[in-house]
Scaffold this active site. Structure first.
Site, PDB file in Angstrom:
ATOM      1  N   THR A  75     -48.368  64.620  50.483  1.00 29.68           N
ATOM      2  CA  THR A  75     -48.769  64.342  49.028  1.00 29.68           C
ATOM      3  C   THR A  75     -48.101  65.214  47.973  1.00 29.68           C
ATOM      4  OG1 THR A  75     -50.462  65.870  48.756  1.00 29.68           O
ATOM      5  CG2 THR A  75     -51.134  63.941  49.918  1.00 29.68           C
ATOM      6  N   GLU A 122     -51.558  58.481  50.803  1.00 30.86           N
ATOM      7  CA  GLU A 122     -52.366  58.340  51.804  1.00 30.86           C
ATOM      8  C   GLU A 122     -52.832  56.994  52.646  1.00 30.86           C
ATOM      9  OE1 GLU A 122     -52.415  60.352  49.035  1.00 30.86           O
ATOM     10  OE2 GLU A 122     -53.653  61.977  49.357  1.00 30.86           O
ATOM     11  N   LYS A 150     -62.247  62.150  28.183  1.00 31.35           N
ATOM     12  CA  LYS A 150     -63.996  62.007  27.668  1.00 31.35           C
ATOM     13  C   LYS A 150     -64.185  62.370  26.314  1.00 31.35           C
ATOM     14  CE  LYS A 150     -65.183  62.968  32.480  1.00 31.35           C
ATOM     15  NZ  LYS A 150     -64.599  63.859  33.154  1.00 31.35           N
ATOM     16  N   TRP A 197     -65.421  57.437  28.281  1.00 30.41           N
ATOM     17  CA  TRP A 197     -63.915  57.508  28.693  1.00 30.41           C
ATOM     18  C   TRP A 197     -63.087  56.773  28.139  1.00 30.41           C
ATOM     19  CZ3 TRP A 197     -64.725  57.376  34.928  1.00 30.41           C
ATOM     20  CH2 TRP A 197     -65.597  58.420  35.379  1.00 30.41           C
TER      21      TRP A 197
HETATM   22  P1  AMP Z   1     -48.301  58.860  45.478  1.00 35.00           P
HETATM   23  O1  AMP Z   1     -49.076  59.216  46.461  1.00 35.00           O
HETATM   24  O2  AMP Z   1     -47.312  59.929  45.027  1.00 35.00           O
HETATM   25  O3  AMP Z   1     -47.705  57.530  45.430  1.00 35.00           O
HETATM   26  O4  AMP Z   1     -49.301  58.912  44.196  1.00 35.00           O
HETATM   27  C1  AMP Z   1     -50.370  57.936  44.043  1.00 35.00           C
HETATM   28  C2  AMP Z   1     -50.905  57.582  42.773  1.00 35.00           C
HETATM   29  O5  AMP Z   1     -50.064  57.046  41.996  1.00 35.00           O
HETATM   30  C3  AMP Z   1     -52.243  56.884  42.795  1.00 35.00           C
HETATM   31  O6  AMP Z   1     -53.292  57.645  43.300  1.00 35.00           O
HETATM   32  C4  AMP Z   1     -52.356  56.561  41.303  1.00 35.00           C
HETATM   33  O7  AMP Z   1     -52.833  57.624  40.598  1.00 35.00           O
HETATM   34  C5  AMP Z   1     -50.851  56.399  40.773  1.00 35.00           C
HETATM   35  N1  AMP Z   1     -50.403  55.018  41.034  1.00 35.00           N
HETATM   36  C6  AMP Z   1     -49.747  54.431  41.990  1.00 35.00           C
HETATM   37  N2  AMP Z   1     -49.653  53.112  41.634  1.00 35.00           N
HETATM   38  C7  AMP Z   1     -49.956  52.781  40.468  1.00 35.00           C
HETATM   39  C8  AMP Z   1     -50.148  51.883  39.578  1.00 35.00           C
HETATM   40  N3  AMP Z   1     -49.573  50.561  39.668  1.00 35.00           N
HETATM   41  N4  AMP Z   1     -50.859  51.932  38.524  1.00 35.00           N
HETATM   42  C9  AMP Z   1     -51.467  53.066  38.125  1.00 35.00           C
HETATM   43  N5  AMP Z   1     -51.394  54.218  39.005  1.00 35.00           N
HETATM   44  C10 AMP Z   1     -50.566  53.998  39.846  1.00 35.00           C
END
Ligand code: AMP
Length: 534
Positions: A184, A329, A438, A443
């Site tokens: 991550t 994940e 907030k 929100w």
């Molecule tokens: P990663 O594990 O680096 O791919 O990050 C995942 C996170 O990216 C998610 O939990 C979201 O917060 C954000 N994310 C992924 N796709 C989107 C999307 N289409 N719109 C908004 N946030 C996104």
């Protein structure tokens, strides 16, 4: 009573076997790191992947061992994935944009034994190697391009695989065996290892092929601009050969000019990447008055895709946008835009509103939103809650048990995102839970404000953060990078936003900057923006 069908374990090497048999001549085209365009096909990818597997065994790599890759999308990188997984070892993709300390941490945490890397990363690894578990570096090039290096047991990939004849049979093991690993991005605490299984990769790839997801067939030419190291490369390394489509791998050049050249030159029909990539492409096409002649679908995810970007692709270029949400994940897709027939949005503008949401969960993903007392919240499109997911390609634990138990008592994983879900099942991400603003007990979504602001013709990129306020607790501050040659004013921007959002969502101020920091996967690094401006 048991079913009487055969037991056919869902192993990733079956994918390349299938592609080689059914679609053996289908091209795999790469922009090589050395420069020229390289052409091969699935039959040869499989042949060479068998050599990788055989050669890895000679180097003592066994079932379950982790093998790192630090590489851009090319045919050689693809071969390493199939070679590694074909002996039951585990590919561990590393994002080169991580800080050197993070790379050191994750390589050692994963206990990577061998690393495949592009020539461009040799200097970086030379600096780090003394601190690492890696015993051998295989550089993804041939003898002619092999750099002078003091990397431990360094060898050029082409020479290394030529030491074996490829007369090899894939290993057989349980479909739940580990297949790949990705850490991550770890915005809080250390990065954590997510371990994909063969089964989760195969099932996720099958799901991804469906018409409301990637919509891939043997007629398609797909170009994953999203690197293999970003969230399992969105499993395109498996779903493309599964469908038998032509595969175009863009190497390390991801700028607008290079991507446009491949989209047109290689007649790409489907492509996938994060919004920042598409921003560069759209700018290039607008500046030079260019059109897209073969592209029909673009998958956008990784961070929220602004409505204005979807509108441009669809109206100006005739390309359908599939907006998806996912995470490391999850293998990684959790939802993808599907305009359901019972959706009451009929006109183009209303459809664009739906597309700006992150879509609905496909089969294999269950989701819910909950409040802080774990109570499930209604799917009314308005109520915000913590988004939780469960499914066949969702992590149940991190590598080495980091972070302890990560599922709730019903087996759901907390994504760390805050979202609404509408009555049609469409998800809309509001923020990461730590980023929501907030204000006066309510929100405000920074993502909504950013997406609205980038719709202004003079705005290149926008970020919104919450800043302390004595009365309201927090208020939104809008940060903007203007387009080249433009100098919008605060009043112009706020005037443009007026009427499009609730009055109390209106940013208190606008700050103009030249640069907005991003994470290694292209997301706005709000923590850093906050540190710089507050
Ligand atoms: P990663 O594990 O680096 O791919 O990050 C995942 C996170 O990216 C998610 O939990 C979201 O917060 C954000 N994310 C992924 N796709 C989107 C999307 N289409 N719109 C908004 N946030 C996104």
């Amino acid at each position: 009573m048991q079913g009487l069908m055969q037991d056919w374990p869902l192993l990733c090497h079956r994918v390349i076997d299938h592609a080689a048999i059914q679609h053996g001549n289908r091209e795999v085209v790469s922009r090589s790191i050395e420069g020229p365009i390289h052409r091969t096909n699935y039959r040869d990818i499989r042949k060479r992947a068998l050599k990788v597997a055989q050669r890895l065994e000679k180097d003592g790599i066994k079932l379950g061992d982790r093998v790192a890759t630090l590489a851009w999308n090319t045919w050689r990188h693809l071969e390493t994935w199939y070679g590694i997984t074909g002996i039951g070892a585990v590919y561990h993709t590393i994002n080169p944009r991580l800080f050197p300390d993070q790379i050191t941490y994750i390589v050692n945490h994963a206990e990577d034994r061998l690393m495949f890397l592009d020539t461009t990363f040799v200097p970086l690894m030379e600096k780090l190697q003394d601190k690492l578990t890696i015993q051998r570096y295989v550089i993804l090039t041939d003898r002619a391009h092999m750099p002078q290096t003091r990397l431990r047991n360094a060898v050029a990939y082409e020479e290394w695989i030529d030491e074996v004849n490829g007369d090899f049979t894939w290993a057989s093991f349980d479909e739940n065996a580990a297949c790949g690993m990705c850490y991550t991005s770890g915005t809080t605490g250390n990065p954590k290892g997510v371990v994909y299984s063969h089964r989760s990769n195969v099932l996720h790839s099958l799901m991804a092929l469906t018409p409301d997801a990637f919509d891939l067939s043997v007629q398609d030419t797909i170009m994953p601009v999203v690197p293999f190291f970003h969230a399992n490369g969105w499993t395109i390394a498996f779903s493309a050969p599964m469908a038998g489509c032509r595969l175009i791998l863009p190497g390390m050049k991801l700028d607008g000019v290079s991507i446009y050249e491949l989209l047109e030159g290689e007649r790409v029909t489907m492509t996938a990447a994060v919004p920042t990539i598409w921003l560069m492409l759209l700018n290039h096409m607008e500046t030079n008055n260019l059109k897209l002649s073969t592209l029909r679908r673009v998958l956008i995810g990784g961070s929220a895709c602004p409505r204005a970007m979807i509108e441009k692709f669809e109206k100006n270029y005739g390309v359908t946008v599939a907006h998806a949400w996912g995470m490391t994940e999850m293998n990684p897709i959790g939802s993808i835009c599907a305009i359901k027939p019972d959706y009451d949005a009929k006109d183009v503008e209303a459809i664009l509103d739906v597309k700006a949401k992150q879509g609905a969960a496909p089969f294999s993903v269950e989701m819910k939103i909950v409040d802080d007392s774990e109570k499930e919240l209604p799917w009314d499109g308005k109520t915000f809650g913590r988004l939780k997911v469960k499914g066949v390609a969702v992590a149940k634990a991190y590598f080495k048990g980091e972070g302890g138990s990560i599922l709730d008592e019903n087996g759901f994983f907390d994504t760390g995102d805050v979202a609404t879900i509408d009555p049609y099942g469409n998800l809309q991400i509001t923020d990461r839970s730590k980023d929501v603003i907030k204000s006066g007990g309510e929100w405000i979504s920074s993502i909504d404000l950013e997406n609205l602001a980038v719709g202004h013709p003079k705005v290149m990129e926008a970020a919104v953060i919450g800043v302390r306020h004595p009365k309201w607790d927090e208020r939104p501050l809008l940060i903007i990078i203007p387009k080249k040659g433009e100098s919008p004013t605060r009043e112009e921007i706020l005037g443009y936003m007026e009427g499009k959002i609730a009055k109390w969502w209106m940013p208190d101020d606008v700050v103009f900057v030249e640069e907005i920091p991003h994470t290694a996967t292209g997301k706005v690094l709000r923590r850093e923006v906050r540190a710089r401006l507050t």
